[in-house]
Write a protein that holds these residues in place. Sequence first.
Motif, PDB file in Angstrom:
ATOM      1  N   LEU A   1      27.398   2.366  51.049  1.00 14.40           N
ATOM      2  CA  LEU A   1      26.312   2.802  50.166  1.00 14.40           C
ATOM      3  C   LEU A   1      24.952   2.510  50.765  1.00 14.40           C
ATOM      4  O   LEU A   1      24.736   1.484  51.408  1.00 14.40           O
ATOM      5  CB  LEU A   1      26.421   2.105  48.808  1.00 14.40           C
ATOM      6  CG  LEU A   1      27.767   2.190  48.104  1.00 14.40           C
ATOM      7  CD1 LEU A   1      27.695   1.459  46.763  1.00 14.40           C
ATOM      8  CD2 LEU A   1      28.214   3.634  47.901  1.00 14.40           C
ATOM      9  N   ASN A   2      24.071   3.412  50.546  1.00 14.48           N
ATOM     10  CA  ASN A   2      22.693   3.219  50.953  1.00 14.48           C
ATOM     11  C   ASN A   2      21.853   3.193  49.693  1.00 14.48           C
ATOM     12  O   ASN A   2      21.613   4.223  49.070  1.00 14.48           O
ATOM     13  CB  ASN A   2      22.271   4.373  51.857  1.00 14.48           C
ATOM     14  CG  ASN A   2      20.817   4.269  52.226  1.00 14.48           C
ATOM     15  OD1 ASN A   2      20.217   3.191  52.143  1.00 14.48           O
ATOM     16  ND2 ASN A   2      20.238   5.389  52.607  1.00 14.48           N
ATOM     17  N   ASN A   3      21.459   1.994  49.301  1.00 11.60           N
ATOM     18  CA  ASN A   3      20.751   1.865  48.037  1.00 11.60           C
ATOM     19  C   ASN A   3      19.283   2.120  48.174  1.00 11.60           C
ATOM     20  O   ASN A   3      18.609   1.501  48.979  1.00 11.60           O
ATOM     21  CB  ASN A   3      20.944   0.464  47.483  1.00 11.60           C
ATOM     22  CG  ASN A   3      22.343   0.290  46.989  1.00 11.60           C
ATOM     23  OD1 ASN A   3      22.623   0.551  45.840  1.00 11.60           O
ATOM     24  ND2 ASN A   3      23.230  -0.120  47.887  1.00 11.60           N
ATOM     25  N   GLU A   4      18.823   3.031  47.379  1.00  6.39           N
ATOM     26  CA  GLU A   4      17.378   3.232  47.346  1.00  6.39           C
ATOM     27  C   GLU A   4      16.822   2.545  46.117  1.00  6.39           C
ATOM     28  O   GLU A   4      15.734   2.828  45.658  1.00  6.39           O
ATOM     29  CB  GLU A   4      17.068   4.729  47.292  1.00  6.39           C
ATOM     30  CG  GLU A   4      17.536   5.453  48.524  1.00  6.39           C
ATOM     31  CD  GLU A   4      17.149   6.912  48.497  1.00  6.39           C
ATOM     32  OE1 GLU A   4      16.120   7.229  47.884  1.00  6.39           O
ATOM     33  OE2 GLU A   4      17.893   7.710  49.075  1.00  6.39           O
TER      34      GLU A   4
ATOM     35  N   GLY B   1      23.160  -6.784  49.631  1.00  4.30           N
ATOM     36  CA  GLY B   1      24.153  -5.745  49.399  1.00  4.30           C
ATOM     37  C   GLY B   1      24.134  -5.306  47.959  1.00  4.30           C
ATOM     38  O   GLY B   1      23.565  -5.960  47.085  1.00  4.30           O
ATOM     39  N   TYR B   2      24.775  -4.208  47.703  1.00  2.00           N
ATOM     40  CA  TYR B   2      24.641  -3.557  46.418  1.00  2.00           C
ATOM     41  C   TYR B   2      25.265  -4.318  45.262  1.00  2.00           C
ATOM     42  O   TYR B   2      24.680  -4.465  44.210  1.00  2.00           O
ATOM     43  CB  TYR B   2      25.258  -2.157  46.473  1.00  2.00           C
ATOM     44  CG  TYR B   2      25.120  -1.488  45.145  1.00  2.00           C
ATOM     45  CD1 TYR B   2      23.897  -0.939  44.777  1.00  2.00           C
ATOM     46  CD2 TYR B   2      26.161  -1.472  44.240  1.00  2.00           C
ATOM     47  CE1 TYR B   2      23.723  -0.375  43.543  1.00  2.00           C
ATOM     48  CE2 TYR B   2      25.995  -0.905  43.002  1.00  2.00           C
ATOM     49  CZ  TYR B   2      24.776  -0.360  42.662  1.00  2.00           C
ATOM     50  OH  TYR B   2      24.605   0.182  41.447  1.00  2.00           O
ATOM     51  N   LYS B   3      26.489  -4.813  45.508  1.00  2.00           N
ATOM     52  CA  LYS B   3      27.254  -5.335  44.393  1.00  2.00           C
ATOM     53  C   LYS B   3      26.523  -6.449  43.642  1.00  2.00           C
ATOM     54  O   LYS B   3      26.486  -6.466  42.422  1.00  2.00           O
ATOM     55  CB  LYS B   3      28.605  -5.841  44.875  1.00  2.00           C
ATOM     56  CG  LYS B   3      29.695  -5.483  43.892  1.00  2.00           C
ATOM     57  CD  LYS B   3      31.027  -5.687  44.516  1.00  2.00           C
ATOM     58  CE  LYS B   3      32.111  -5.236  43.568  1.00  2.00           C
ATOM     59  NZ  LYS B   3      33.415  -5.364  44.197  1.00  2.00           N
ATOM     60  N   ASN B   4      25.946  -7.348  44.451  1.00  2.00           N
ATOM     61  CA  ASN B   4      25.209  -8.441  43.823  1.00  2.00           C
ATOM     62  C   ASN B   4      24.124  -7.910  42.903  1.00  2.00           C
ATOM     63  O   ASN B   4      23.960  -8.357  41.790  1.00  2.00           O
ATOM     64  CB  ASN B   4      24.545  -9.321  44.885  1.00  2.00           C
ATOM     65  CG  ASN B   4      25.601  -9.974  45.743  1.00  2.00           C
ATOM     66  OD1 ASN B   4      26.733 -10.131  45.287  1.00  2.00           O
ATOM     67  ND2 ASN B   4      25.259 -10.303  46.969  1.00  2.00           N
TER      68      ASN B   4
ATOM     69  N   GLY C   1      32.850   8.284  60.566  1.00  2.00           N
ATOM     70  CA  GLY C   1      31.492   7.972  60.097  1.00  2.00           C
ATOM     71  C   GLY C   1      30.998   8.942  59.051  1.00  2.00           C
ATOM     72  O   GLY C   1      31.699   9.274  58.109  1.00  2.00           O
ATOM     73  N   GLY C   2      29.780   9.404  59.261  1.00  2.00           N
ATOM     74  CA  GLY C   2      29.161  10.290  58.286  1.00  2.00           C
ATOM     75  C   GLY C   2      27.963   9.613  57.658  1.00  2.00           C
ATOM     76  O   GLY C   2      27.698   8.426  57.885  1.00  2.00           O
ATOM     77  N   GLU C   3      27.223  10.368  56.892  1.00  2.00           N
ATOM     78  CA  GLU C   3      26.041   9.816  56.212  1.00  2.00           C
ATOM     79  C   GLU C   3      26.483   8.817  55.154  1.00  2.00           C
ATOM     80  O   GLU C   3      27.476   9.034  54.458  1.00  2.00           O
ATOM     81  CB  GLU C   3      25.306  10.948  55.487  1.00  2.00           C
ATOM     82  CG  GLU C   3      24.816  12.037  56.378  1.00  2.00           C
ATOM     83  CD  GLU C   3      23.345  11.874  56.715  1.00  2.00           C
ATOM     84  OE1 GLU C   3      22.659  11.116  56.007  1.00  2.00           O
ATOM     85  OE2 GLU C   3      22.903  12.501  57.688  1.00  2.00           O
ATOM     86  N   LEU C   4      25.712   7.738  55.008  1.00  2.00           N
ATOM     87  CA  LEU C   4      25.997   6.804  53.921  1.00  2.00           C
ATOM     88  C   LEU C   4      25.775   7.502  52.582  1.00  2.00           C
ATOM     89  O   LEU C   4      25.024   8.475  52.487  1.00  2.00           O
ATOM     90  CB  LEU C   4      25.068   5.591  54.016  1.00  2.00           C
ATOM     91  CG  LEU C   4      25.319   4.633  55.174  1.00  2.00           C
ATOM     92  CD1 LEU C   4      24.325   3.471  55.100  1.00  2.00           C
ATOM     93  CD2 LEU C   4      26.755   4.093  55.155  1.00  2.00           C
ATOM     94  N   ILE C   5      26.417   6.962  51.561  1.00  2.00           N
ATOM     95  CA  ILE C   5      26.244   7.531  50.221  1.00  2.00           C
ATOM     96  C   ILE C   5      24.957   6.985  49.630  1.00  2.00           C
ATOM     97  O   ILE C   5      24.763   5.774  49.555  1.00  2.00           O
ATOM     98  CB  ILE C   5      27.446   7.158  49.335  1.00  2.00           C
ATOM     99  CG1 ILE C   5      28.696   7.816  49.919  1.00  2.00           C
ATOM    100  CG2 ILE C   5      27.214   7.577  47.889  1.00  2.00           C
ATOM    101  CD1 ILE C   5      29.981   7.305  49.338  1.00  2.00           C
ATOM    102  N   SER C   6      24.108   7.890  49.233  1.00  2.00           N
ATOM    103  CA  SER C   6      22.828   7.438  48.702  1.00  2.00           C
ATOM    104  C   SER C   6      22.960   7.123  47.219  1.00  2.00           C
ATOM    105  O   SER C   6      23.449   7.933  46.443  1.00  2.00           O
ATOM    106  CB  SER C   6      21.782   8.522  48.941  1.00  2.00           C
ATOM    107  OG  SER C   6      20.814   8.502  47.925  1.00  2.00           O
ATOM    108  N   VAL C   7      22.553   5.900  46.843  1.00  2.00           N
ATOM    109  CA  VAL C   7      22.592   5.520  45.427  1.00  2.00           C
ATOM    110  C   VAL C   7      21.164   5.326  44.951  1.00  2.00           C
ATOM    111  O   VAL C   7      20.386   4.613  45.591  1.00  2.00           O
ATOM    112  CB  VAL C   7      23.374   4.203  45.228  1.00  2.00           C
ATOM    113  CG1 VAL C   7      23.383   3.806  43.760  1.00  2.00           C
ATOM    114  CG2 VAL C   7      24.793   4.363  45.744  1.00  2.00           C
TER     115      VAL C   7
END
Length: 721
Positions: free
Chosen positions: A632-635, A643-646, A311-317
């Motif tokens: 990814l965690n999108n801000e 989701g991010y890609k779209n 796991g771990g923290e999501l990557i913040s974008v």
Amino acid sequence: MSILDGLNEEQRMAAETLDGPVLILAGAGSGKTRTITYRVAHMIKEKNISPYDILAVTFTNKAAKEMRERVESLVGEDSGKIQISTFHAFGVKLLRIYGKHVGYDSNFNIYDSDDQKRVIKSILKKLNMDNDGLKPSAILSKISKLKEEGIFPLEYEKMAIDYYSKKILSIYIEYQKALKENNAFDFSDILVYTNELLNNKEILEKLQNRYKYIMVDEYQDTNKTQYNIITKIAAKNKNLCVVGDEDQSIYGFRGADIRNILNFEKDYKDATVIKLEKNYRSTNIILSTANALIKNNETSRGKNLWTDREGGELISVYEAETAGEEAYHVSNEIKKIVDVVGGYKNIAILYRTNAQSRLFEESFIKAKIPYKIFGGVQFYQRKEIKDIISYLNVVNNTADNFSIRRIINVPSRGIGEKTIKRLEEYREDMNVPLFYAIKNVDNISTITPKARIALKKLYSIFEDLINLSKEETVTDLIDTLLERTKILDTFKLNNEDERVKNIYELRNGIQELEKENGYIGLGDYLENIALSANTDNMDESDDYVKLMTVHNSKGLEFPVIFMVGAEEELFPSLRENTEEELEEERRLCYVAVTRAKDRLYITYSRTRATFGNSSFMRVPSRFIGEMPEKNLNNEKVYMNSNGYKNDSTKVASELNAKIEKNKKKKKKFKGDYAVGDYVIHKKFGEGKVKGIDINRVDIYFPGHGDKKFPTKIASKFLSKS
Ligand SMILES: Nc1ncnc2c1ncn2[C@@H]1O[C@H](COP(=O)(O)OP(=O)(O)OP(=O)(O)O)[C@@H](O)[C@H]1O
Ligand SMILES: [Mg+2]
């Protein structure tokens, strides 16, 4: 208990296999550097191998220092006897001893890029090419690239068939001559001549017998010359252990050749190949993101890196509206997390280009966040510091005309252009260094009595300094230098306090160094400065945020990474658009991502001022789109539940549409240029349109670099190709 208890099974195997060639090919954070460090300690402590038999080559001074400290903690002071250094420091060491064999005196100086530019400029003048529109920096990077690829004037002569190459060739020949005449090496030459030294059988044999065990870290970024140096020295014993990761080869633009590592098994048929697959550095989120990203490279052979840090923290974008807001967001985040992550020291900001540091610097100052920038304009590049160093260069090596020219009238002592011209004429007629022309000033009748007195005074300063340098410390030397030249008085008179402060800082630095190491010869001191690099003074324990380019972060690790400016045309920065270059950019991104241990933040901006003041619409980096959405965690403002890609595609297409619209709008009054068009300029030849702004056209001309033309008048200079 063995030293090797600190390694896992595969690492241990690599550290125990001492005889014969060994290749450790493994992904980021798998303990490659740790393995060779322990290997060295194991050799000395547990295998009774003399530390003098070992040569360990690292990519940076910092890495060399760390390895030495690590080995020292494992084996004690014997570590001081091992040759652990960068390629350049190793080369300089050999050239000090054997330089004579390649036409150099042992007291040679080392030129930095500023010195190199002076040499090029003087050659352009000499060859009457100073009005040809050739840029010294472009010429220099061409010459360095040729050298890094092992192409010397003789070989280049065969390849140089077009007009431009022929010019480069004639400059290249003169340049090499000039350096030798001044008893100076540039950076590439240190390697070039070290390699040449090894063509001397006697010397080579000596070195082969001495360095029985050789290790090279970051082998994927060696160039042809470095490869040759290692191959030659290792040829006898073949106890060569190289470690690297083909996915982290990021210096191709500078001549590094990824084939060196990929062909190791061909070069050494009996090589033991070891793969390390456990990553000890990063969380699974970070690691799986890096793995997914690098899979997009055709040339990547695929990795099975795993970690038990589930796991771990999501990557913040984060998407910012402007580059300034991006920096503001980063400061805010840092303030939020600094206590949780154990202080500022655990945070690093990585960017693609040094120029990006400015906005972060401004925002950190406002937010009272302690920080330090590694890279950019360095201390030793400052004018006043270079002046002092130039004096010392002359004291060290009186053949160094370029250093004399730099300070002959610094501080102003009434030596003007005319006098210098007459000295130069004398120098050329008599074929002596400028230093001797000054010494013999009485023989140059055309020099005025006033100038003559000034030159004699200068000569006597040098004479005294040269005498002093033989027995006094460098601190004493500087004190005498300051006292005799009165250089500080001039700065004080002009209220240039900053310069005075810097010179004192230089002096204090030397004093510190002498306190730590005892007496240091002038030659060693100058070498130390010349080989010092951006990241040398990075102290992990100092509590500040570290800012640097991704290139400079190689081999390092930090609990928290902010990868900023993740935008198309910045990261990846597409200079010439080839697939190979794009893959190198992706490897660079892989390096950035894998520096992070616990948390990774990625930011980009929708607009960024690129040419002067105008703001450009930006598209998020394709690399973000290549990362698994679930990590990814999108801000982002534009984020929704899909989701991010779209969204990335949506944002990208939206921005693209805007850019297209802008382009069309501009097309009307800019004379019909579009990005990608080829144009011809009278002086620079054929070029390619890289960007179009409201009022500028940005064009890349091979050999001349980027040029900008006001759109309104561009058509006067350019015709379509
Ligand atoms: N066997 C091990 N036990 C404990 N920690 C380890 C082990 N191997 C590696 N590490 C730790 O993992 C981290 C990464 O190791 P190291 O820097 O040697 O990796 P690397 O393969 O050289 O990475 P890079 O490719 O980025 O240069 C370091 O903090 C290191 O101390
Ligand atoms: Mg490493």
